[in-house]
Design a protein around this motif. Sequence first.
Motif, mmCIF file in Angstrom:
data_model
loop_
_atom_site.group_PDB
_atom_site.id
_atom_site.type_symbol
_atom_site.label_atom_id
_atom_site.label_comp_id
_atom_site.label_asym_id
_atom_site.label_seq_id
_atom_site.Cartn_x
_atom_site.Cartn_y
_atom_site.Cartn_z
ATOM 1 N N HIS A 4 0.907 -0.756 0.680
ATOM 2 C CA HIS A 4 -0.009 -0.047 0.881
ATOM 3 C C HIS A 4 0.815 1.264 0.210
ATOM 4 C CE1 HIS A 4 -3.482 2.728 -0.127
ATOM 5 N NE2 HIS A 4 -2.995 2.531 1.620
ATOM 6 N N THR A 5 0.478 2.220 -0.828
ATOM 7 C CA THR A 5 1.407 2.853 -1.184
ATOM 8 C C THR A 5 1.063 4.733 -0.441
ATOM 9 O OG1 THR A 5 0.657 3.967 -3.072
ATOM 10 C CG2 THR A 5 2.919 1.879 -2.931
ATOM 11 N N GLY A 6 -0.382 5.018 -0.534
ATOM 12 C CA GLY A 6 -1.358 5.720 -0.263
ATOM 13 C C GLY A 6 -2.602 6.154 -0.635
ATOM 14 N N GLU A 7 -3.622 6.353 0.268
ATOM 15 C CA GLU A 7 -5.104 7.112 -1.237
ATOM 16 C C GLU A 7 -4.626 6.805 -2.153
ATOM 17 O OE1 GLU A 7 -8.680 9.285 -0.189
ATOM 18 O OE2 GLU A 7 -7.301 8.824 2.038
ATOM 19 N N ASN A 8 -3.973 7.560 -2.417
ATOM 20 C CA ASN A 8 -4.830 7.976 -4.306
ATOM 21 C C ASN A 8 -3.261 7.777 -5.514
ATOM 22 O OD1 ASN A 8 -6.650 9.574 -3.943
ATOM 23 N ND2 ASN A 8 -5.565 10.861 -3.656
ATOM 24 N N THR A 9 -2.325 6.570 -4.705
ATOM 25 C CA THR A 9 -1.218 5.932 -5.531
ATOM 26 C C THR A 9 -0.994 4.808 -5.787
ATOM 27 O OG1 THR A 9 0.165 5.876 -3.410
ATOM 28 C CG2 THR A 9 0.023 8.088 -4.152
#
Length: 101
Positions: A4-9
Amino acid sequence: MDRHTGENTFPYMLCAFKGETSKANGYTNITIPAHTWAIFSSDPFPWDKFDETIQSLYRRFFSEWLPTTGYEQVDGMEFEITGGKDGLNFVELWFAVRKIS
């Protein structure tokens, strides 16, 4: 690889196939688990048509193939493979899929 790299990535890696004689010291080596793959290949195209070509392949997978085959994508795993020959380019999209039971 899959993190997981972030909400919008999303995670994105540049990769190369490793062979018996590859010099891979200093690189991260990963093993891709075995899957069933849905592979969408382009016809040869000039580089200025890359965006149009890859968007067409994604559209075919998500709006035409996936809803009609009884398969689902596995954890969003996919690969973009690009190359070229004789001044033209090609792209393949590989989607990990499994049969819906």
